[in-house]
Design an enzyme around this catalytic site. Structure first.
Site, PDB file in Angstrom:
ATOM      1  N   ASP A 243      38.495  41.341  34.808  1.00 49.46           N
ATOM      2  CA  ASP A 243      36.591  41.377  34.499  1.00 49.46           C
ATOM      3  C   ASP A 243      36.745  40.857  33.450  1.00 49.46           C
ATOM      4  OD1 ASP A 243      35.574  42.989  36.577  1.00 49.46           O
ATOM      5  OD2 ASP A 243      35.841  45.158  35.112  1.00 49.46           O
TER       6      ASP A 243
ATOM      7  N   ASP B 236      35.180  47.908  45.566  1.00 48.28           N
ATOM      8  CA  ASP B 236      35.519  48.504  44.577  1.00 48.28           C
ATOM      9  C   ASP B 236      35.890  49.556  43.858  1.00 48.28           C
ATOM     10  OD1 ASP B 236      35.588  47.704  41.277  1.00 48.28           O
ATOM     11  OD2 ASP B 236      33.633  47.331  41.318  1.00 48.28           O
TER      12      ASP B 236
HETATM   13  C1  GLA Z   1      33.844  46.221  38.286  1.00 50.09           C
HETATM   14  C2  GLA Z   1      34.299  45.309  38.504  1.00 50.09           C
HETATM   15  C3  GLA Z   1      32.926  44.179  38.651  1.00 50.09           C
HETATM   16  C4  GLA Z   1      31.717  44.975  39.247  1.00 50.09           C
HETATM   17  C5  GLA Z   1      32.016  46.140  38.203  1.00 50.09           C
HETATM   18  C6  GLA Z   1      29.821  46.907  38.265  1.00 50.09           C
HETATM   19  O1  GLA Z   1      33.731  46.653  36.551  1.00 50.09           O
HETATM   20  O2  GLA Z   1      35.115  45.237  38.310  1.00 50.09           O
HETATM   21  O3  GLA Z   1      33.405  43.200  39.131  1.00 50.09           O
HETATM   22  O4  GLA Z   1      31.623  44.799  40.338  1.00 50.09           O
HETATM   23  O5  GLA Z   1      32.477  47.086  38.477  1.00 50.09           O
HETATM   24  O6  GLA Z   1      29.898  47.688  38.509  1.00 50.09           O
END
Ligand code: GLA
Length: 695
Positions: free
Chosen positions: A516, A448
C-alpha cells in the site's frame, strides 16, 4: 536433464549446470551428498566415517534430506508424529524408489507403524531449479497425529558460515531486506499470522562471497501462503542446514487410516550471483508456476480508484474517473473497496457481497457498461475471507468466524476472519463470487485479505490446529474453481498490500499487490526486495499521489519506478490538470511499447539505490534484441555523480541503438557492457528511461 540412480542407491539429479545428489545407506538412513558442480556420477558415495562418544552421535552429524524425530538426532527434525499407543519415535527403512522421466520418488516406511514417507523430486530442462515435496501416508487404521511436517531439508556444502538474505518487513514496508551471517545456532524466518509475506519471506537465499554477478547462491522458495517456518542452523560440526515447511508454532495434523498428505512444494536452485538467481526463478515461474491462462499474456495497464476515492465510491464519480482513465490510456478499470453492503467505511459490510443500492441505484452494470464502452475491462475488489461483525452475514452466521465460545475475538480493522475450513463458508464464498462473475462482465478480481488471524478456534475440525493449512488450501481451491468456470477472469492477490505473494499464491493468482506504500522512493526498496525470487510480471505497481506528502518526487519519477513492474495508476485523476494528464498519457504510451520487455524479460540489477545512491535496473528480452533500463535516483550527495552506465545481458557482437532524453547513439553490445555510456546524474529525483534496440 536426467535422474541417475546407481546400484548403491545413490541418486544424481542432473540440472543444466549442477548435480544434486543424495543416497541411502545400508541401514536405511538417507544422506545428502552434494549440491553443486557436476562431477562423474560414479564418484559419489556416502561418507560415514568418523566416530561417536558418549555425547556426540554420528546420527546427529548426518547431512540429510529428511530427518524424522527420534533416536540420537537432537537437531531440528522434519517430521514429528505420535502414534496411537503414545510412541513418538519414527524409525524409517528404505522401501525403494521410482524414476519416471524427470521425477524421482524415494520411499520409506516405519519399521513398525503404518507410516509411509515419500521424498519427491522433479528436474526441468534448461535450468537449475528442482521441485521438492514430501508425501506422508497413514497405511493403517489407527490415527497418527503429526506435530511437525516440513516440506524439504537442505544441507549446504561449505563448513564456513553462510549469510542468509531474507526480508523483515511490515505493512507499508514490505520486502525490506536483511542479511544475517549464521556462525552458530539458529535463525528462523516465519509467519504465524495466517498469511505468508508481510514480515519474513518463505524462502532462503544463502551465500558466502556473492554479488549480483557472481558467487554461489543457494536458494529455495516455499510455495505456500499459510503459516510457515524456515529454520536455518549451523551446528558445532560446522554444518549449515535449512528446514522449510509448515509452521509448528500452533500446529497439529491427524491422518486417519488410509489418508495421506502432499506437503506444499519447494523450488530450489543454485545460481551464479543474485542476478542469475532472479532470472532463473523469473523464467521458471513464467513457465511452470503462474496460472497458465495469463502467464504468457501481457498484463494490462490498470486504474484503481482506492487512493482517489477511498470507501466513497458511487456510479457517477467512478464513471467520471473511468472517462479520464480511458483518455490517458488505461486498459482495465478496477473499482476497489466500498461498493457493497452497508460499506461506508471499514466498520461494516464485509461479507455482504451485494451491490449497495444507494451508491449504485442502477446496479453495477451502469458502470461496467460505461467502462466497456470506453474500451476498458472492468475489475472489482473483494475481501472474501473476512467479515465485519456489523454485517448481515455475521448477524445470520456468527459461528462462521474463527472464535472460541468463551473468549472475545479480537477485531482488527473492525473485522474477523471467516473460518474457511468450514464447507458451508467455502460454499457461500464460491457461490457469491460465482454469481458476481456470472451476472456481470467482470474481468478482474482483486482478492484482498486485510488482517492476521487470532482466536483461531475451529471446532469443526478434527485437528483445529491444522486451520492455517486447511484455510490456505480452501482459498486456493475456491480461486481455482472460479478460474475454471470463468477462465477469462484474472486474479490479483492482495493482503493489506504485499502480505500474500509467495510462489504458492502466485500459482493460483496471476499477480499481486506489492504494497500500500506507493511512495516513489520507498517503492525502489520494496520493489527490489520483491524482485529477488518473485516474477516481475506479478508485481503490480501504481503511480499515485502519495508521493507528494513527504518526498515530493515528480510524476515522471513515479512512472519510471512503477513501470518496472505491471503498471497501474491510482491517482485522483479528477484533480490532475492537462499538463499532468499529458505526462500520464506519454508514460502509459511508452510503457505499452516496453512492457513485454519488462514483464517477460531478464532483470539485471545494475545499481542499487540503497547502496549506490542510484537505482538502475535493466530488462532484456529473452532473445537479447531489445532492452529497457530505468535509472532513478532519490538524490545524490555532493552535487553530482558522473558514472558510466554499463549495461548487461546484450550480445557483444551486435550493434544497438540507444536512446533516451539525452542519449542517442549506436554502439556494440561489447562497448555498452564494458565501457558504457557516460551519464551525469545530478540532484534529487533524476530519472531516465533508456531504450536499447538491436539494429
Ligand atoms: C487494503 C489494500 C488496499 C485497498 C484497501 C481497501 O489495504 O491493500 O489496496 O484495497 O485494503 O480497503
Amino acid at each position: 536433464m536426467s535422474i541417475i540412480a546407481n546400484d548403491n542407491n545413490i541418486f544424481v539429479l542432473e540440472t543444466k549446470n549442477t548435480h544434486y545428489v543424495l543416497g541411502i545407506d545400508g541401514a536405511g538412513y538417507n544422506h545428502h551428498i552434494h549440491w553443486g558442480k557436476k562431477c562423474n556420477p560414479l564418484d559419489y558415495e556416502i561418507n560415514d566415517n568418523g566416530d561417536e562418544n558418549s555425547n556426540n552421535t554420528k546420527l546427529d552429524e548426518y547431512r540429510q534430506e529428511l530427518t524424522p524425530f527420534g533416536q540420537t538426532m537432537y537437531r531440528d527434525c522434519d517430521i514429528k508424529a505420535e502414534f496411537e499407543d503414545g510412541c513418538r519415535e519414527i524409525n524409517l527403512r528404505f522401501d525403494g524408489y521410482e524414476i519416471s522421466q524427470d521425477t524421482l520418488k524415494i520411499k520409506f516406511s516405519d519399521e513398525f507403524y503404518p507410516l509411509e514417507i515419500i521424498l519427491n523430486y522433479q528436474v526441468y530442462d534448461g535450468c537449475d531449479i528442482i521441485k521438492r515435496f514430501t508425501t506422508i501416508k497413514n497405511t493403517g487404521k489407527a490415527k497418527i497425529r503429526f506435530e511437525k511436517i516440513s516440506c524439504a531439508q537442505f544441507s549446504l556444502p561449505s563448513v564456513k558460515p553462510y549469510t542468509f538474505r531474507n526480508t523483515n518487513g511490515a505493512w507499508g514496508s514490505e520486502f525490506v531486506e536483511t542479511q544475517n551471517t549464521l556462525e552458530g545456532g539458529c535463525a528462523v524466518y516465519e509467519s504465524r499470522r495466517g498469511s505468508s509475506n508481510h514480515n519474513n519471506s518463505p524462502y532462503f537465499i544463502a551465500y558466502q562471497n556473492a554479488d549480483e554477478k557472481s558467487g554461489n547462491v543457494y536458494f529455495a522458495s516455499l510455495a505456500y501462503s499459510g503459516n510457515f517456518k524456515i529454520s536455518c542452523s549451523r551446528d558445532s560440526y560446522s554444518i549449515t542446514r535449512v528446514i522449510m515447511g509448515l509452521s509448528d508454532f500452533d500446529f497439529s495434523h491427524t491422518l486417519n487410516g488410509g489418508e495421506s498428505l502432499d506437503t506444499p512444494c519447494v523450488y530450489c536452485g543454485l545460481a551464479n550471483g543474485f542476478g542469475d538467481m532472479t532470472r532463473q526463478m523469473n523464467t521458471f515461474a513464467l513457465k511452470y508456476i503462474l496460472p497458465s491462462n495469463f502467464s504468457d499474456k501481457t498484463l494490462p495497464v490498470l486504474y484503481n480508484s482506492w487512493e482517489a476515492t477511498g470507501f466513497s465510491v458511487n456510479a457517477k464519480q467512478q464513471i467520471k474517473l473511468a472517462k479520464i482513465a480511458a483518455d490517458i490510456g488505461v486498459e482495465l478499470f478496477v473499482m476497489d473497496d466500498g461498493w457493497f453492503g452497508q460499506r461506508k467505511d471499514d466498520h461494516a459490510g464485509l461479507g455482504d457481497w451485494y451491490v449497495n443500492e444507494e451508491k449504485f441505484p442502477n446496479g453495477l452494470d451502469e458502470l461496467i457498461n460505461e467502462v466497456n464502452r470506453l474500451g476498458m475491462d472492468f475489475g472489482i475488489w473483494v475481501e472474501p475471507e473476512m467479515v465485519n461483525p456489523d454485517s448481515d452475514l455475521f448477524r445470520n452466521h456468527p459461528d462462521w468466524a474463527y472464535h472460541y465460545p468463551h473468549r472475545k475475538a479480537c477485531e482488527l480493522r473492525n473485522q474477523l476472519v471467516l473460518n474457511m475450513t468450514r464447507e458451508d463458508v467455502q460454499e457461500y464464498i464460491f457461490n457469491t463470487l460465482d454469481e458476481l462473475l456470472t451476472n456481470h462482465n467482470i474481468k478482474y478480481i482483486k482478492w484482498d485479505m486485510n488482517r492476521p488471524f487470532s482466536e483461531t478456534g475451529a471446532q469443526n475440525l478434527q485437528d483445529p490446529k491444522m486451520y492455517s493449512y486447511l484455510h490456505t488450501m480452501a482459498v486456493y481451491s475456491i480461486v481455482d474453481k472460479l478460474r475454471q468456470k470463468h477462465p477469462d477472469v484474472a486474479f490479483e492477490s492482495c493482503a493489506s498490500g504485499g502480505g500474500r505473494c509467495d510462489l504458492g499464491a502466485l500459482s493460483h493468482y496471476d499477480q499481486a499487490w506489492t504494497s500500500d506504500n506507493t511512495d516513489g522512493i520507498d517503492r525502489i526498496t520494496i520493489q527490489k526486495g520483491y524482485s529477488l525470487l518473485r516474477p516481475t510480471k506479478t508485481m503490480r505497481a501504481w503511480v499515485t499521489d502519495i508521493a507528494g506528502i513527504n518526498k515530493p518526487c515528480s510524476l515522471d519519477f513515479r512512472f519510471a519506478v512503477a513501470m518496472q513492474g505491471s503498471l497501474g495508476v491510482g491517482s485522483n485523476l479528477e484533480k490532475y490538470g492537462e499538463e499532468e494528464l499529458e505526462i500520464c498519457r506519454r508514460n502509459i504510451a511508452l510503457y505499452k511499447t516496453i512492457r513485454d520487455n519488462v514483464q517477460f524479460g531478464d532483470l539485471y540489477r545494475l545499481l542499487d539505490a540503497d547502496k549506490d545512491e542510484v537505482s538502475m535496473n535493466q530488462y532484456v528480452s529473452p532473445d537479447k534484441s531489445k532492452s529497457v533500463a530505468f535509472i532513478v535516483a532519490p538524490g545524490t550527495k555532493f552535487y553530482k555523480k558522473r558514472i558510466p552506465i554499463r549495461f548487461d545481458g546484450l550480445k557483444e557482437d551486435k550493434t544497438y541503438k540507444v536512446t533516451s532524453q539525452d542519449i542517442n547513439c549506436e554502439k556494440s553490445g561489447a562497448f555498452l557492457m564494458n565501457v558504457g555510456i557516460p551519464a551525469h546524474i545530478r540532484g534529487a529525483y533524476y530519472n531516465r528511461i533508456i531504450l536499447i534496440e538491436e539494429i
